[in-house]
Design a protein around this motif. Structure first.
Motif, PDB file in Angstrom:
ATOM      1  N   LYS A  20       0.858  -1.179   0.000  1.00 12.90           N
ATOM      2  CA  LYS A  20       0.000   0.000   0.000  1.00 12.90           C
ATOM      3  C   LYS A  20       0.896   1.230   0.000  1.00 12.90           C
ATOM      4  CE  LYS A  20      -4.000   1.998   2.361  1.00 12.90           C
ATOM      5  NZ  LYS A  20      -4.893   1.938   3.554  1.00 12.90           N
ATOM      6  N   PRO A  21       1.534   1.508  -1.130  1.00 12.31           N
ATOM      7  CA  PRO A  21       2.573   2.538  -1.170  1.00 12.31           C
ATOM      8  C   PRO A  21       2.040   3.958  -1.089  1.00 12.31           C
ATOM      9  CG  PRO A  21       2.234   1.627  -3.355  1.00 12.31           C
ATOM     10  CD  PRO A  21       1.414   0.787  -2.420  1.00 12.31           C
ATOM     11  N   ASP A  22       0.747   4.186  -1.402  1.00 13.06           N
ATOM     12  CA  ASP A  22       0.186   5.552  -1.428  1.00 13.06           C
ATOM     13  C   ASP A  22       1.079   6.484  -2.253  1.00 13.06           C
ATOM     14  OD1 ASP A  22      -1.433   7.740  -0.999  1.00 13.06           O
ATOM     15  OD2 ASP A  22      -0.706   8.120   1.035  1.00 13.06           O
ATOM     16  N   THR A  23       1.528   6.011  -3.408  1.00 16.58           N
ATOM     17  CA  THR A  23       2.389   6.776  -4.302  1.00 16.58           C
ATOM     18  C   THR A  23       1.908   6.545  -5.736  1.00 16.58           C
ATOM     19  OG1 THR A  23       4.287   6.537  -2.808  1.00 16.58           O
ATOM     20  CG2 THR A  23       4.766   7.139  -5.093  1.00 16.58           C
ATOM     21  N   TYR A  24       1.542   7.642  -6.426  1.00 15.28           N
ATOM     22  CA  TYR A  24       0.886   7.533  -7.722  1.00 15.28           C
ATOM     23  C   TYR A  24       1.603   8.432  -8.734  1.00 15.28           C
ATOM     24  CZ  TYR A  24      -2.503   5.819  -4.396  1.00 15.28           C
ATOM     25  OH  TYR A  24      -3.089   5.133  -3.360  1.00 15.28           O
ATOM     26  N   TYR A  25       2.033   7.844  -9.826  1.00 20.06           N
ATOM     27  CA  TYR A  25       2.798   8.585 -10.821  1.00 20.06           C
ATOM     28  C   TYR A  25       1.928   9.643 -11.512  1.00 20.06           C
ATOM     29  CZ  TYR A  25       5.472   9.814 -14.960  1.00 20.06           C
ATOM     30  OH  TYR A  25       6.144  10.511 -15.919  1.00 20.06           O
ATOM     31  N   LEU A  26       2.463  10.874 -11.608  1.00 18.64           N
ATOM     32  CA  LEU A  26       1.820  11.955 -12.349  1.00 18.64           C
ATOM     33  C   LEU A  26       2.850  13.059 -12.521  1.00 18.64           C
ATOM     34  CD1 LEU A  26      -0.797  13.113 -13.605  1.00 18.64           C
ATOM     35  CD2 LEU A  26      -1.267  14.161 -11.356  1.00 18.64           C
ATOM     36  N   GLU A  27       3.156  13.373 -13.770  1.00 19.33           N
ATOM     37  CA  GLU A  27       4.135  14.427 -14.014  1.00 19.33           C
ATOM     38  C   GLU A  27       3.628  15.777 -13.536  1.00 19.33           C
ATOM     39  OE1 GLU A  27       5.895  14.796 -17.806  1.00 19.33           O
ATOM     40  OE2 GLU A  27       6.254  12.643 -18.064  1.00 19.33           O
TER      41      GLU A  27
END
Length: 371
Positions: free
Chosen positions: A363-370
């Motif tokens: 459950k990293p709570d990390t989402y890729y978005l430039e």
């Protein structure tokens, strides 16, 4: 200036006490141990304005030596003082074993009675401390301290023996002991009944919990997870454990994860206060370009030049925060903002990061978005 005599000055309590007394400009410390002559003891006792009598025996080759080492040495000191005509105050370091009917306890109780009698007969102030198990730096392992022995063994991967994990031990910390001892010298007051004084703070801990804490300290070099150290006892115990590390093993290596951007390494993790990591980033390289629902972070560039960029995930405006190692500036990373850090200089950037929670790959709570 007060002249203070410390017998047993090179023992566990003596070393810690002398180290604190030596910081005082108003105190001259005279030290006595078993290597000193009786003549030196007499000379110092005559000069002393206050005496800390810490010398004694608790691990003799035969039980008869208890009386010689504890009562005998105490009575000899009192005889010297009686010959001077002075009313020199004495603080005696005794043991809770004085409450027990055994050879060691009987000898400590007899020494207490000798000091108490001296005080009442001479009108001198006396301080008798029946100490429980004392822990802290410089205690001798494999002698009479379970904390010292376990710290020493566990730090060296030597097995320890726990006969009754549920049993409790009463502990006092060496700094509290020293503080109380010095307060006696300074104020001649304290918490006491008749001649008897107590250390104001003590800790009752089960052996299984003591073992678990020390093992966790040992394992923290591998897991990087440091105990929260929320209580005073945990903080004192951790300091004590580190004081028993082998001198050739003070340092340990961190795993450095290298890639084309530079490297990143985790430094410290805590179960309740997040984790700290560090990175080296090459010129022109960007890290990040992701956002978090709940996780928050702090960035601190300590070397090089960079810019931290933010964009609210539903917005278009880009916020820029220039940072460099010449003027330290902490950047907070709020949730809901995609963010990045770019090396804008000509040298590598070194950055410290703090996150308020441990990284959980499930459950990293990390989402890729430039940005």
């Amino acid at each position: 200036m007060k002249t203070v005599l410390v017998t047993g000055a090179y023992g566990f309590i003596g070393r810690n006490l002398v180290a604190s007394l030596n910081r005082r400009e108003d105190i001259e410390v005279m030290k006595i141990d078993s290597k000193n002559s009786l003549q030196e003891l007499e000379e110092y006792a005559h000069k002393a304005d206050f005496i800390y009598h810490l010398a004694g025996i608790n691990r003799p080759e035969n039980t008869e030596e208890f009386m010689t080492g504890n009562l005998g040495s105490t009575q000899h000191l009192i005889n010297i003082l009686n010959s001077t005509g002075k009313k020199t105050p004495i603080l005696l370091s005794s043991s809770i074993q004085a409450e027990q009917d055994n050879a060691y306890g009987n000898s400590k109780r007899a020494a207490e009675e000798a000091v108490s009698a001296y005080g009442h007969q001479k009108g001198a102030r006396t301080f008798i401390y029946r100490l429980p198990n004392v822990f802290g730096k410089w205690s001798k392992p494999n002698y009479n301290s379970v904390v010292a022995t376990w710290c020493y063994n566990i730090s060296r991967e030597i097995p320890i023996q726990v006969n009754n994990p549920e049993s409790e031990v009463k502990l006092v910390y060496i700094d509290d002991v020293v503080e109380s001892f010095i307060a006696a010298l300074d104020t001649l007051s304290g918490t006491y009944s008749s001649d008897y004084y107590d250390i104001s703070r003590s800790f009752n801990v089960k052996l299984k919990d003591l073992e678990a804490s020390l093992v966790s300290f040992k394992m923290s070099r591998n897991t990087l997870v440091i105990s929260s150290l929320k209580s005073d006892f945990e903080r004192f115990l951790y300091s004590t454990y580190l004081s028993y590390l082998p001198e050739n093993n003070f340092g340990y290596d961190l795993e450095m994860k290298h890639d084309n951007r530079g490297w990143l390494a985790e430094f410290i993790k805590t179960e309740h206060s997040g984790q700290v990591f560090i990175s080296r980033t090459k010129p022109g390289i960007t890290r990040g370009n992701h956002w978090h629902h709940t996780k928050v972070e702090k960035f601190l560039v300590i070397e090089g030049e960079a810019v931290v960029k933010f964009r609210q995930i539903e917005g278009e405006e880009i916020l820029e925060y220039p940072v460099n190692g010449l003027s330290l500036r902490v950047i907070d990373i709020p949730p809901g903002y995609t963010h990045s850090i770019t090396n804008t200089g000509t040298t590598d950037v070194i950055t410290l990061f703090w996150a308020n929670e441990l990284f959980n790959p499930e459950k990293p709570d990390t989402y890729y978005l430039e940005v």
